[in-house]
Write a protein that holds these residues in place. Structure first.
Motif, short mmCIF file in Angstrom:
data_model
loop_
_atom_site.label_atom_id
_atom_site.label_comp_id
_atom_site.label_asym_id
_atom_site.label_seq_id
_atom_site.Cartn_x
_atom_site.Cartn_y
_atom_site.Cartn_z
N GLU A 1 8.79 -1.51 5.15
CA GLU A 1 8.50 -0.11 4.83
C GLU A 1 9.63 0.47 3.99
O GLU A 1 10.81 0.15 4.20
CB GLU A 1 8.33 0.69 6.12
N THR A 2 9.26 1.32 3.05
CA THR A 2 10.23 2.05 2.24
C THR A 2 9.63 3.40 1.89
O THR A 2 8.45 3.67 2.16
CB THR A 2 10.60 1.26 0.97
N GLU A 3 10.42 4.26 1.29
CA GLU A 3 9.95 5.60 0.96
C GLU A 3 8.88 5.53 -0.13
O GLU A 3 8.76 4.54 -0.86
CB GLU A 3 11.11 6.47 0.50
N GLY A 4 8.12 6.61 -0.24
CA GLY A 4 7.00 6.63 -1.19
C GLY A 4 7.37 7.06 -2.58
O GLY A 4 6.48 7.47 -3.34
N THR A 5 8.63 6.97 -2.96
CA THR A 5 9.06 7.36 -4.30
C THR A 5 9.03 6.17 -5.24
O THR A 5 9.00 5.01 -4.81
CB THR A 5 10.47 7.95 -4.24
N ASN A 6 9.06 6.47 -6.55
CA ASN A 6 9.10 5.40 -7.54
C ASN A 6 10.40 4.61 -7.46
O ASN A 6 10.41 3.39 -7.69
CB ASN A 6 8.93 5.99 -8.94
N GLU A 7 11.50 5.29 -7.13
CA GLU A 7 12.77 4.59 -7.01
C GLU A 7 12.75 3.59 -5.86
O GLU A 7 13.23 2.46 -5.98
CB GLU A 7 13.91 5.59 -6.82
N SER A 8 12.16 3.99 -4.74
CA SER A 8 12.08 3.08 -3.59
C SER A 8 11.14 1.92 -3.88
O SER A 8 11.38 0.78 -3.44
CB SER A 8 11.61 3.84 -2.35
N LEU A 9 10.06 2.19 -4.62
CA LEU A 9 9.15 1.11 -4.99
C LEU A 9 9.85 0.10 -5.90
O LEU A 9 9.70 -1.12 -5.73
CB LEU A 9 7.91 1.68 -5.68
N ALA A 10 10.62 0.60 -6.86
CA ALA A 10 11.36 -0.30 -7.74
C ALA A 10 12.39 -1.12 -6.96
O ALA A 10 12.60 -2.30 -7.24
CB ALA A 10 12.05 0.51 -8.84
N GLN B 1 0.84 -1.19 0.00
CA GLN B 1 0.00 0.00 0.00
C GLN B 1 0.88 1.25 0.00
O GLN B 1 2.01 1.22 0.51
CB GLN B 1 -0.91 0.04 1.23
N LEU B 2 0.34 2.32 -0.55
CA LEU B 2 0.96 3.64 -0.48
C LEU B 2 0.19 4.45 0.55
O LEU B 2 -1.00 4.73 0.37
CB LEU B 2 0.94 4.33 -1.85
N LEU B 3 0.86 4.81 1.64
CA LEU B 3 0.19 5.44 2.78
C LEU B 3 0.88 6.73 3.17
O LEU B 3 2.04 6.97 2.81
CB LEU B 3 0.18 4.48 3.98
N GLN B 4 0.14 7.55 3.90
CA GLN B 4 0.70 8.74 4.52
C GLN B 4 1.14 8.40 5.93
O GLN B 4 0.38 7.79 6.69
CB GLN B 4 -0.31 9.88 4.54
N ASP B 5 2.34 8.82 6.26
CA ASP B 5 2.88 8.55 7.59
C ASP B 5 3.23 9.87 8.25
O ASP B 5 3.86 10.74 7.62
CB ASP B 5 4.12 7.66 7.49
N HIS C 1 5.69 3.51 1.13
CA HIS C 1 5.17 2.23 0.66
C HIS C 1 5.32 1.23 1.81
O HIS C 1 6.42 1.07 2.36
CB HIS C 1 5.95 1.73 -0.56
N ARG C 2 4.23 0.59 2.16
CA ARG C 2 4.24 -0.31 3.31
C ARG C 2 3.52 -1.61 2.95
O ARG C 2 2.47 -1.60 2.32
CB ARG C 2 3.57 0.35 4.51
N SER C 3 4.12 -2.69 3.38
CA SER C 3 3.52 -4.01 3.18
C SER C 3 3.87 -4.88 4.38
O SER C 3 4.57 -4.43 5.30
CB SER C 3 4.02 -4.65 1.88
N PHE C 4 3.39 -6.10 4.36
CA PHE C 4 3.71 -7.01 5.46
C PHE C 4 3.58 -8.44 4.97
O PHE C 4 2.92 -8.74 3.97
CB PHE C 4 2.79 -6.76 6.66
N PHE C 5 4.24 -9.32 5.68
CA PHE C 5 4.09 -10.76 5.45
C PHE C 5 4.16 -11.44 6.80
O PHE C 5 4.56 -10.84 7.81
CB PHE C 5 5.17 -11.29 4.50
#
Length: 390
Positions: A326-335, A253-257, A276-280
Motif C-alpha cells: 500500500e502507498t498513498e494515492g498521489t502521483n509521486e507515491s505511484l512513481a 488499484q486506486l482505491l478509497q480507504d 494505491h494498493r496491490s498484492f503479490f
C-alpha cells in the motif's frame, strides 16, 4: 538465579558506579564496586548460556513433534449425521470471523495460509519459538548510552568469554544491559560474523538494519525484542519487490480507504483517503517426497525458497501467502512504487531516479501494518525518503 531476580535498572546503577570509580585513585576505590560488577558480568554470561540452551531444547522438541506428525498422520475425522439427514464432518457449528475481510477477496485468488507451527509442550518466559532471543552482556560504557566501537568489540569479547560465540545465529539480539533499559539502548544484532548497530534513519529508537534480509525471519521475529517508537507500532522492514514486480503491476488499484483519526482534543473522525494498493503471493515450493535411509522412511526436508542476492538465505515460511502493498494515492507515491518494481511498469517521462546504492536501498524500505496483518496475509506500506530523520 541472579540473572532473573535482579531488576534491570540495578545493572545500570552498578555500571554507573563502576565507571565513576575510575576517576578515583586506585587506593581509594571501594572494592565492593568491582565485586558487584564482576558478579553481574558472570550473571549475564550464565543468563545468555541458559537462553541459548532453551532455544536448542525448544527446537529439538519441535523437530521431534514434526517427525512424529509426519510418521503418524492424523486419522480423518468421522462424519456425523445431522438432524436434516446430511453427513457433516464438523464437530460444532462454524462461527464467522470477527476480522475484516481480505482486500483481495474479490479476486479469484487462492488462500495461501502460512505454514502451521507444530505445537510443543515447551514454555519459558526467557525464550519463545519463532522469536529472536534477547541475549545479555554486561559491559559498562564510559561513553554513556551510545556504545563506541571499543564497547561493541568488548561485547563481542564477552560473548566469546561466555562460550556462546559459536552458537550465535544471524538475527540474534544482544543487549548490553549495563547501559539501561530505555527503548533499544544497548541493543545490537548479530549479522553472522559481528555485532552491528540498529538503523536510526527512520526511527528515533532504532530499527532492524538493512544488512539483514527481512524475509529470512518470521514477520513477528523481532516483536518486542526490537522495540518500536511511541508514535508508531509498525516496524521498519527491508524487502526487495523486484522478483514480484509483474504481479504487483497486474494487481495495482486506486482505491478509497476509510480510516479513523483522533484529534488532539480527543474527537474521532472518519477520514476518506485515496491509496494505491496491490498484492503479490509468495508461494511455498512444492513438497518433497519421503526418502529411504537404511531401509527406513525418512521425513522429507522442507523445501525452501531462496532470497535473491542474499548469499544463500531462504524465505521464512511465515511470509508464505499474500503480501499487500500500500502507498498513498498521489502521483509521486505511484512513481515511487513503480521504481521499486524495475521493469514491471511501462517507462515514464523522467525515468527511474534510483541510481546510487543508497537510493536503491531506500526503495526497499517498508513498514509492516500490524493492525491489518494476519497469518497468511501481511500488509506493508512504502516509506518515502521524506520520512527519513537524517
Amino acid at each position: 538465579m541472579r540473572g532473573v531476580s535482579v531488576p534491570t535498572h540495578e545493572y545500570a546503577r552498578v555500571a554507573e558506579t563502576y565507571v565513576q570509580s575510575f576517576s578515583i585513585p586506585p587506593d581509594a576505590r571501594d572494592p565492593a564496586h568491582l565485586s558487584a560488577a564482576r558478579n553481574l558480568t558472570m550473571s549475564t554470561r550464565a543468563y545468555t548460556r541458559v537462553v541459548l540452551r532453551l532455544r536448542a531444547q525448544a527446537e529439538h522438541e519441535a523437530a521431534d513433534a514434526a517427525a512424529a506428525k509426519a510418521a503418524n498422520p492424523p486419522a480423518p475425522s468421522k462424519k456425523r449425521i445431522t438432524s436434516n439427514g446430511y453427513a457433516s464432518s464438523r464437530s460444532s457449528p462454524s462461527r464467522t470471523s470477527s476480522r475484516a475481510p481480505s482486500p483481495n477477496s474479490g479476486h479469484s485468488q487462492p488462500n495461501h495460509a502460512s505454514a502451521p507451527v507444530v505445537g510443543t509442550a515447551f514454555r519459558s518466559p526467557l525464550f519463545r519459538v519463532k522469536r529472536a532471543p534477547l541475549l545479555r552482556v554486561f559491559v559498562p560504557s564510559p561513553d554513556g548510552d551510545w556504545l563506541s566501537d571499543k564497547s561493541v568489540l568488548e561485547c563481542e569479547a564477552e560473548l566469546k568469554r561466555a562460550g556462546v560465540l559459536g552458537l550465535l545465529r544471524m538475527g540474534d539480539v544482544v543487549w548490553d544491559i549495563a547501559v539501561g533499559d530505555e527503548g533499544n539502548v544497548g541493543r545490537l544484532v548479530w549479522d553472522g560474523s559481528y555485532l552491528i548497530d540498529l538503523d536510526y534513519k527512520y526511527s528515533s529508537v532504532g530499527d532492524l538494519p538493512q544488512y539483514l534480509p527481512t524475509l529470512a525471519f518470521p514477520p513477528s521475529y523481532f516483536h518486542r525484542v526490537i522495540r518500536t517508537g511511541p508514535a508508531s507500532t509498525n516496524p521498519v522492514v527491508h524487502i526487495d519487490l523486484a522478483p514480484w514486480g509483474q504481479e504487483i503491476a497486474a494487481n495495482l488499484q486506486l482505491l478509497q480507504d476509510r480510516v479513523r483519526t483522533e484529534t488532539p482534543q480527543g474527537n474521532i473522525h472518519n477520514v476518506v483517503r485515496w491509496v494505491h494498493r496491490s498484492f503479490f503471493v509468495i508461494r511455498a515450493p512444492p513438497k518433497q517426497r519421503m526418502s529411504m535411509s537404511n531401509g527406513h522412511r525418512r521425513p522429507p526436508s522442507p523445501a525452501r525458497l531462496p532470497i535473491p542476492e542474499s548469499a544463500g538465505l531462504f524465505v521464512d515460511s511465515g511470509w508464505y501467502g499474500t503480501i499487500v502493498v500500500e502507498t498513498e494515492g498521489t502521483n509521486e507515491s505511484l512513481a515511487d512504487l513503480q521504481d521499486r518494481c524495475p521493469g514491471a511498469f511501462p517507462p515514464r517521462a523522467g525515468g527511474p531516479t534510483a541510481t546510487t546504492k543508497e537510493a536503491k536501498d531506500a526503495k526497499k524500505v517498508f513498514k509492516i501494518l500490524r493492525e491489518k496483518s494476519r497469518p497468511g496475509e501481511i500488509w506493508i506500506r512504502t516509506v518515502n525518503p521524506k520520512e527519513r530523520l537524517f
